[in-house]
Design a protein around this motif. Sequence first.
Motif, PDB file in Angstrom:
ATOM      1  N   LYS A  65       0.842  -1.213   0.000  1.00 28.03           N
ATOM      2  CA  LYS A  65       0.000   0.000   0.000  1.00 28.03           C
ATOM      3  C   LYS A  65       0.871   1.256   0.000  1.00 28.03           C
ATOM      4  CE  LYS A  65      -4.294  -1.736   1.613  1.00 28.03           C
ATOM      5  NZ  LYS A  65      -5.083  -2.150   2.764  1.00 28.03           N
ATOM      6  N   VAL A  66       1.978   1.201   0.762  1.00 31.61           N
ATOM      7  CA  VAL A  66       2.895   2.346   0.803  1.00 31.61           C
ATOM      8  C   VAL A  66       3.540   2.526  -0.574  1.00 31.61           C
ATOM      9  CG1 VAL A  66       5.050   3.191   1.817  1.00 31.61           C
ATOM     10  CG2 VAL A  66       3.292   2.183   3.284  1.00 31.61           C
ATOM     11  N   PHE A  67       3.910   1.435  -1.207  1.00 29.70           N
ATOM     12  CA  PHE A  67       4.491   1.526  -2.562  1.00 29.70           C
ATOM     13  C   PHE A  67       3.473   2.144  -3.532  1.00 29.70           C
ATOM     14  CE2 PHE A  67       8.268  -1.711  -2.842  1.00 29.70           C
ATOM     15  CZ  PHE A  67       8.905  -1.055  -1.806  1.00 29.70           C
ATOM     16  N   ASP A  68       2.221   1.719  -3.423  1.00 29.67           N
ATOM     17  CA  ASP A  68       1.179   2.294  -4.295  1.00 29.67           C
ATOM     18  C   ASP A  68       1.094   3.801  -4.102  1.00 29.67           C
ATOM     19  OD1 ASP A  68       0.380   0.010  -5.580  1.00 29.67           O
ATOM     20  OD2 ASP A  68      -1.321  -0.392  -4.261  1.00 29.67           O
ATOM     21  N   GLU A  69       1.130   4.208  -2.829  1.00 29.92           N
ATOM     22  CA  GLU A  69       1.029   5.642  -2.510  1.00 29.92           C
ATOM     23  C   GLU A  69       2.212   6.412  -3.117  1.00 29.92           C
ATOM     24  OE1 GLU A  69       0.770   6.088   1.793  1.00 29.92           O
ATOM     25  OE2 GLU A  69       1.724   8.068   1.569  1.00 29.92           O
ATOM     26  N   LEU A  70       3.380   5.759  -3.189  1.00 29.00           N
ATOM     27  CA  LEU A  70       4.580   6.414  -3.724  1.00 29.00           C
ATOM     28  C   LEU A  70       4.714   6.217  -5.240  1.00 29.00           C
ATOM     29  CD1 LEU A  70       7.119   5.370  -0.909  1.00 29.00           C
ATOM     30  CD2 LEU A  70       6.085   7.628  -1.240  1.00 29.00           C
ATOM     31  N   GLY A  71       3.738   5.514  -5.818  1.00 24.76           N
ATOM     32  CA  GLY A  71       3.771   5.298  -7.272  1.00 24.76           C
ATOM     33  C   GLY A  71       4.806   4.259  -7.706  1.00 24.76           C
ATOM     34  N   ILE A  72       5.111   3.307  -6.829  1.00 29.67           N
ATOM     35  CA  ILE A  72       6.121   2.288  -7.144  1.00 29.67           C
ATOM     36  C   ILE A  72       5.397   1.003  -7.564  1.00 29.67           C
ATOM     37  CG2 ILE A  72       8.059   0.940  -6.231  1.00 29.67           C
ATOM     38  CD1 ILE A  72       8.445   3.209  -4.136  1.00 29.67           C
ATOM     39  N   LYS A  73       5.523   0.649  -8.835  1.00 26.95           N
ATOM     40  CA  LYS A  73       4.861  -0.579  -9.332  1.00 26.95           C
ATOM     41  C   LYS A  73       5.582  -1.794  -8.783  1.00 26.95           C
ATOM     42  CE  LYS A  73       2.690  -0.930 -13.499  1.00 26.95           C
ATOM     43  NZ  LYS A  73       2.810  -1.229 -14.935  1.00 26.95           N
ATOM     44  N   TYR A 103       4.896   1.871   9.223  1.00 29.97           N
ATOM     45  CA  TYR A 103       4.454   1.716  10.614  1.00 29.97           C
ATOM     46  C   TYR A 103       2.987   2.150  10.751  1.00 29.97           C
ATOM     47  CZ  TYR A 103       4.535   2.092  15.713  1.00 29.97           C
ATOM     48  OH  TYR A 103       4.271   1.941  17.051  1.00 29.97           O
ATOM     49  N   ASN A 104       2.665   3.314  10.190  1.00 29.23           N
ATOM     50  CA  ASN A 104       1.291   3.822  10.307  1.00 29.23           C
ATOM     51  C   ASN A 104       0.306   2.897   9.597  1.00 29.23           C
ATOM     52  OD1 ASN A 104       2.163   5.956  11.805  1.00 29.23           O
ATOM     53  ND2 ASN A 104       2.302   7.372  10.067  1.00 29.23           N
ATOM     54  N   GLU A 105       0.711   2.434   8.420  1.00 27.78           N
ATOM     55  CA  GLU A 105      -0.156   1.522   7.660  1.00 27.78           C
ATOM     56  C   GLU A 105      -0.369   0.225   8.450  1.00 27.78           C
ATOM     57  OE1 GLU A 105      -1.600   2.353   4.565  1.00 27.78           O
ATOM     58  OE2 GLU A 105      -2.697   0.504   5.040  1.00 27.78           O
ATOM     59  N   PHE A 106       0.706  -0.272   9.049  1.00 31.67           N
ATOM     60  CA  PHE A 106       0.646  -1.533   9.793  1.00 31.67           C
ATOM     61  C   PHE A 106      -0.338  -1.428  10.962  1.00 31.67           C
ATOM     62  CE2 PHE A 106       1.934  -4.657  12.926  1.00 31.67           C
ATOM     63  CZ  PHE A 106       2.259  -5.776  12.162  1.00 31.67           C
ATOM     64  N   PHE A 107      -0.257  -0.343  11.716  1.00 32.90           N
ATOM     65  CA  PHE A 107      -1.100  -0.265  12.911  1.00 32.90           C
ATOM     66  C   PHE A 107      -2.505   0.263  12.637  1.00 32.90           C
ATOM     67  CE2 PHE A 107       3.039  -0.941  14.868  1.00 32.90           C
ATOM     68  CZ  PHE A 107       2.696  -2.045  15.632  1.00 32.90           C
ATOM     69  N   LYS A 108      -2.715   0.774  11.403  1.00 32.22           N
ATOM     70  CA  LYS A 108      -4.057   1.245  11.032  1.00 32.22           C
ATOM     71  C   LYS A 108      -5.070   0.094  11.113  1.00 32.22           C
ATOM     72  CE  LYS A 108      -4.943   2.795   6.731  1.00 32.22           C
ATOM     73  NZ  LYS A 108      -4.442   3.609   5.607  1.00 32.22           N
ATOM     74  N   ASN A 109      -4.680  -1.068  10.604  1.00 28.81           N
ATOM     75  CA  ASN A 109      -5.628  -2.195  10.542  1.00 28.81           C
ATOM     76  C   ASN A 109      -5.160  -3.397  11.355  1.00 28.81           C
ATOM     77  OD1 ASN A 109      -7.542  -1.009   8.687  1.00 28.81           O
ATOM     78  ND2 ASN A 109      -5.916  -1.140   7.171  1.00 28.81           N
ATOM     79  N   TYR A 110      -4.316  -3.120  12.323  1.00 36.93           N
ATOM     80  CA  TYR A 110      -3.735  -4.210  13.121  1.00 36.93           C
ATOM     81  C   TYR A 110      -4.812  -5.048  13.814  1.00 36.93           C
ATOM     82  CZ  TYR A 110      -0.620  -6.307  16.675  1.00 36.93           C
ATOM     83  OH  TYR A 110       0.067  -7.171  17.479  1.00 36.93           O
ATOM     84  N   ASP A 111      -5.824  -4.380  14.365  1.00 37.41           N
ATOM     85  CA  ASP A 111      -6.885  -5.130  15.067  1.00 37.41           C
ATOM     86  C   ASP A 111      -7.668  -6.003  14.085  1.00 37.41           C
ATOM     87  OD1 ASP A 111      -6.130  -4.003  17.421  1.00 37.41           O
ATOM     88  OD2 ASP A 111      -7.592  -2.364  17.300  1.00 37.41           O
ATOM     89  N   SER A 112      -7.886  -5.473  12.876  1.00 34.80           N
ATOM     90  CA  SER A 112      -8.659  -6.245  11.887  1.00 34.80           C
ATOM     91  C   SER A 112      -7.914  -7.508  11.485  1.00 34.80           C
ATOM     92  CB  SER A 112      -8.932  -5.412  10.637  1.00 34.80           C
ATOM     93  OG  SER A 112      -9.552  -4.230  10.987  1.00 34.80           O
ATOM     94  N   ILE A 113      -6.606  -7.410  11.255  1.00 38.84           N
ATOM     95  CA  ILE A 113      -5.884  -8.614  10.826  1.00 38.84           C
ATOM     96  C   ILE A 113      -5.884  -9.638  11.966  1.00 38.84           C
ATOM     97  CG2 ILE A 113      -3.514  -7.731  11.337  1.00 38.84           C
ATOM     98  CD1 ILE A 113      -4.374  -9.964   8.365  1.00 38.84           C
TER      99      ILE A 113
END
Length: 239
Positions: A81-89, A164-174
Amino acid sequence: MNIINFENLDSTNLWSKSNIEKIPDKSVVLTNIQTSGYGRFKRPWLNFGEGNLFVSFVLKPSEEKKEHASLTQYTAICISKVFDELGIKHTIKWPNDVLINGKKVCGILTEATYFGGKIEGLVIGIGMNLVGTKEQLKFVKSPATSLALEGFNVERDDILEKIYNEFFKNYDSILNLGFSFIKYDYKRKSHYKFGDKITFSKDLGKKENGIFRGFDDSGALIFENKNSEIEILNCGEIV
Ligand code: BTN
């Protein structure tokens, strides 16, 4: 983000495991230089020096859950997801390699420590080649690349914070839903598509040719072997 920062360390995973009792939940163990990093199958993770990412996330769950088994693939999705945000295919090679143009740029290794038969901590190690040069990458056995070589200049601390932010955003869901929470994204980003011919090596054993038939609900790989039998594979690798 609670960061425990080092100039030089043998391995962020090793250090985290050895010091697990004094590390608070959700801490980050980071080093500029890592001299004895390792990955799956105890393969060395080479030190390409400062500017690259050598980090471990330390988690202190109160009890062991079967959903923990999906955390490595979840981490790959967070990086994706972070790569997508940075435009990295990129693509994800089962179970947890992130590839750019088919070459590995990032590896993830999750390890657990136990005390008195109970889980004490989980250590999710992430190695990402941010500035590795062609000369350095020649020493890696399988095709590898770095973000810089692919034309992306990314600051280590910036990308770490994003992951880090992406990881803990949905940590409870995973932790509640396990692989089913990421299955759609994981399939979409898979380096291999349904029906692709692949060669699989089980526990570094002999290689078998077969067909990639997707992932099951736990994130295991579905493999059709040469006798047209379906096998559900939890470990090993596509070679
Ligand atoms: C793999 O691709 O097999 C996983 C590689 C994991 C490497 C990282 S670098 C930071 C952390 N410390 C280690 O010793 N290994 C992980």
